[in-house]
Design an enzyme around this catalytic site. Structure first.
Site, PDB file in Angstrom:
ATOM      1  N   SER A   8       0.753  -1.164   0.017  1.00  0.00           N
ATOM      2  CA  SER A   8       0.039  -0.057  -0.149  1.00  0.00           C
ATOM      3  C   SER A   8       0.739   1.229  -0.058  1.00  0.00           C
ATOM      4  O   SER A   8       1.723   1.259   0.915  1.00  0.00           O
ATOM      5  CB  SER A   8      -0.895   0.064   1.306  1.00  0.00           C
ATOM      6  OG  SER A   8      -1.307   1.381   1.284  1.00  0.00           O
ATOM      7  N   HIS A  33      -1.052  -1.123  -4.339  1.00  0.00           N
ATOM      8  CA  HIS A  33      -2.232  -0.672  -3.576  1.00  0.00           C
ATOM      9  C   HIS A  33      -2.581   0.741  -3.292  1.00  0.00           C
ATOM     10  O   HIS A  33      -1.788   1.257  -2.952  1.00  0.00           O
ATOM     11  CB  HIS A  33      -2.665  -1.447  -2.468  1.00  0.00           C
ATOM     12  CG  HIS A  33      -3.894  -1.427  -1.779  1.00  0.00           C
ATOM     13  ND1 HIS A  33      -5.002  -2.293  -2.162  1.00  0.00           N
ATOM     14  CD2 HIS A  33      -4.187  -0.521  -0.698  1.00  0.00           C
ATOM     15  CE1 HIS A  33      -6.053  -1.734  -1.405  1.00  0.00           C
ATOM     16  NE2 HIS A  33      -5.588  -0.846  -0.523  1.00  0.00           N
ATOM     17  N   ASP A  35      -4.769   3.792  -2.053  1.00  0.00           N
ATOM     18  CA  ASP A  35      -5.855   4.210  -0.922  1.00  0.00           C
ATOM     19  C   ASP A  35      -6.142   5.656  -1.305  1.00  0.00           C
ATOM     20  O   ASP A  35      -5.555   6.417  -1.071  1.00  0.00           O
ATOM     21  CB  ASP A  35      -5.330   4.152   0.400  1.00  0.00           C
ATOM     22  CG  ASP A  35      -5.157   2.646   0.834  1.00  0.00           C
ATOM     23  OD1 ASP A  35      -6.009   1.661   0.707  1.00  0.00           O
ATOM     24  OD2 ASP A  35      -3.945   2.425   1.327  1.00  0.00           O
ATOM     25  N   MET A  37      -8.825   8.424  -0.217  1.00  0.00           N
ATOM     26  CA  MET A  37      -9.947   8.946   0.818  1.00  0.00           C
ATOM     27  C   MET A  37     -10.225  10.281   0.783  1.00  0.00           C
ATOM     28  O   MET A  37      -9.518  10.906   0.386  1.00  0.00           O
ATOM     29  CB  MET A  37      -8.838   8.690   2.314  1.00  0.00           C
ATOM     30  CG  MET A  37      -8.093   7.343   2.421  1.00  0.00           C
ATOM     31  SD  MET A  37      -7.576   7.463   3.912  1.00  0.00           S
ATOM     32  CE  MET A  37      -6.565   5.721   3.706  1.00  0.00           C
ATOM     33  N   HIS A  66      -8.203   1.408  -4.284  1.00  0.00           N
ATOM     34  CA  HIS A  66      -9.090   1.091  -3.241  1.00  0.00           C
ATOM     35  C   HIS A  66      -9.847   2.544  -3.021  1.00  0.00           C
ATOM     36  O   HIS A  66      -9.356   3.447  -2.174  1.00  0.00           O
ATOM     37  CB  HIS A  66      -8.403   0.622  -1.960  1.00  0.00           C
ATOM     38  CG  HIS A  66      -9.234   0.285  -0.523  1.00  0.00           C
ATOM     39  ND1 HIS A  66      -8.764   0.303   0.374  1.00  0.00           N
ATOM     40  CD2 HIS A  66     -10.498   0.591  -0.378  1.00  0.00           C
ATOM     41  CE1 HIS A  66      -9.676   0.202   1.466  1.00  0.00           C
ATOM     42  NE2 HIS A  66     -10.832   0.378   0.867  1.00  0.00           N
ATOM     43  N   MET A  68     -11.925   4.731  -0.969  1.00  0.00           N
ATOM     44  CA  MET A  68     -12.651   4.858   0.313  1.00  0.00           C
ATOM     45  C   MET A  68     -13.544   6.308  -0.054  1.00  0.00           C
ATOM     46  O   MET A  68     -13.055   7.224   0.772  1.00  0.00           O
ATOM     47  CB  MET A  68     -11.697   4.981   1.333  1.00  0.00           C
ATOM     48  CG  MET A  68     -11.346   3.574   1.765  1.00  0.00           C
ATOM     49  SD  MET A  68      -9.651   3.476   2.783  1.00  0.00           S
ATOM     50  CE  MET A  68      -8.570   3.439   1.376  1.00  0.00           C
ATOM     51  N   MET A 137     -11.748  -5.731   4.826  1.00  0.00           N
ATOM     52  CA  MET A 137     -10.905  -4.894   5.422  1.00  0.00           C
ATOM     53  C   MET A 137     -10.730  -5.525   6.857  1.00  0.00           C
ATOM     54  O   MET A 137     -11.410  -5.962   7.733  1.00  0.00           O
ATOM     55  CB  MET A 137     -11.612  -3.682   5.877  1.00  0.00           C
ATOM     56  CG  MET A 137     -11.715  -2.638   4.603  1.00  0.00           C
ATOM     57  SD  MET A 137     -10.419  -2.248   3.698  1.00  0.00           S
ATOM     58  CE  MET A 137      -9.449  -1.507   5.159  1.00  0.00           C
ATOM     59  N   ASP A 175      -6.938  -6.367   3.877  1.00  0.00           N
ATOM     60  CA  ASP A 175      -6.239  -5.167   3.897  1.00  0.00           C
ATOM     61  C   ASP A 175      -6.460  -4.590   5.603  1.00  0.00           C
ATOM     62  O   ASP A 175      -7.316  -4.539   5.882  1.00  0.00           O
ATOM     63  CB  ASP A 175      -6.856  -4.294   2.993  1.00  0.00           C
ATOM     64  CG  ASP A 175      -6.315  -2.843   2.722  1.00  0.00           C
ATOM     65  OD1 ASP A 175      -5.207  -2.461   3.394  1.00  0.00           O
ATOM     66  OD2 ASP A 175      -6.909  -1.824   2.296  1.00  0.00           O
TER      67      ASP A 175
HETATM   68  C1  DX5 Z   1      -6.561   1.582   5.414  1.00  0.00           C
HETATM   69  C2  DX5 Z   1      -6.042   1.382   4.125  1.00  0.00           C
HETATM   70  C3  DX5 Z   1      -4.950   0.344   3.942  1.00  0.00           C
HETATM   71  C4  DX5 Z   1      -3.633   0.887   4.594  1.00  0.00           C
HETATM   72  C5  DX5 Z   1      -3.048  -0.421   5.227  1.00  0.00           C
HETATM   73  O1  DX5 Z   1      -7.612   2.114   5.405  1.00  0.00           O
HETATM   74  O2  DX5 Z   1      -7.173   0.789   3.159  1.00  0.00           O
HETATM   75  O3  DX5 Z   1      -4.657  -0.087   2.663  1.00  0.00           O
HETATM   76  O4  DX5 Z   1      -2.780   1.307   3.928  1.00  0.00           O
HETATM   77  O5  DX5 Z   1      -1.906  -0.047   6.045  1.00  0.00           O
HETATM   78  P1  DX5 Z   1      -1.286  -1.230   7.032  1.00  0.00           P
HETATM   79  O6  DX5 Z   1      -0.913  -2.293   6.275  1.00  0.00           O
HETATM   80  O7  DX5 Z   1      -0.163  -0.521   7.615  1.00  0.00           O
HETATM   81  O8  DX5 Z   1      -2.222  -1.545   7.980  1.00  0.00           O
HETATM   82 ZN    ZN Z   2      -6.589  -0.185   1.292  1.00  0.00          ZN
END
Ligand code: DX5
Ligand code: ZN
Length: 216
Positions: A8, A33, A35, A37, A66, A68, A137, A175
């Site tokens: 990620s 990956h 993320d 947000m 991903h 969010m 998740m 994840d």
């Molecule tokens: C959290 C993200 C993850 C995050 C995982 O909301 O969706 O992808 O980056 O990070 P670690 O592996 O550090 O928990």
């Molecule tokens: Zn993620």
């Protein structure tokens, strides 16, 4: 088949992304990956199109995006154009999930649904045959570096049972809080793909850490 590893980028060094993208290119990672947000669906804001577009042509791994965000439908086309190979939308953010999935597929991108820790697997019964992947998740989304929620292992088992019962080949990805120990438990329960942020990027030797995860 070996475990699919999707580091990620959220845990990367944003002051020098080039170095981390090169590391990913040289590693055994299968995907990268991403993320995204929006500060509404989750209590954090990460990055968006300009950042993804800036490295998209430099990264030789498929982008596992991903989302969010609320109303992901509005942005599916733009994420596809920005280079997404897989688009993950949250079950909790989609009122017309079937339409959203068809919309993602129409862009020529693989479609995945993500479940928050409290959302039960059984809600996927009538949509799973349309999906390329389910992302479970194992932390509440919003931040890297959180503690793994152990009930996820049972959810992986239940999801694997559903995939096999329906004779599907849906990928199961997990994840949040993944390390060698939680990763091993998840793979034994039936996970095909693991996302890892802090465990990879904050380790002394990220290339070696990815190689170790890959062996699970
Ligand atoms: C959290 C993200 C993850 C995050 C995982 O909301 O969706 O992808 O980056 O990070 P670690 O592996 O550090 O928990
Ligand atoms: Zn993620």
């Amino acid at each position: 088949m070996s475990t699919i590893i999707s580091p990620s980028l959220l845990s990367a060094n944003f002051y020098n992304l080039e170095e981390d993208i090169q590391m990913i290119n040289n590693s055994e990672a299968d995907w990268l990956h991403i993320d995204v947000m929006d500060g509404v669906f989750v209590p954090n804001i990460s990055f968006g199109f300009p950042v993804i577009e800036s490295f998209q042509s430099k990264c030789n791994k498929p982008l596992d995006v991903h989302l969010m965000i609320v109303e992901p439908d509005k942005y599916v086309e733009r994420f596809a154009k920005a280079g997404a190979a897989i688009i993950n939308v949250h079950y909790e953010a989609c009122t017309h999930l079937h339409r959203t999935i068809q919309n993602i597929k129409a862009q020529g991108v693989k479609a995945a649904v993500t479940l928050n820790p409290h959302t039960p697997i059984c809600l996927l019964e009538d949509i799973i045959s349309d999906l390329d992947m389910v992302l479970l998740m194992s932390v509440n989304p919003g931040y890297g570096g959180q503690k793994f929620i152990p009930q996820t292992v049972e959810k992986v088992r239940a999801l694997k049972e559903m995939v096999e019962r329906k004779n599907l080949s849906t990928i199961i990805e997990v994840d949040g809080g993944v390390n060698l120990q939680t990763g091993q438990e998840l793979v034994s329960a039936g996970a095909d793909a693991l996302v890892a942020g802090n465990f990879v990027f904050k380790s002394e030797n990220p290339l070696e850490t990815i190689a170790q995860l890959k062996k699970l």
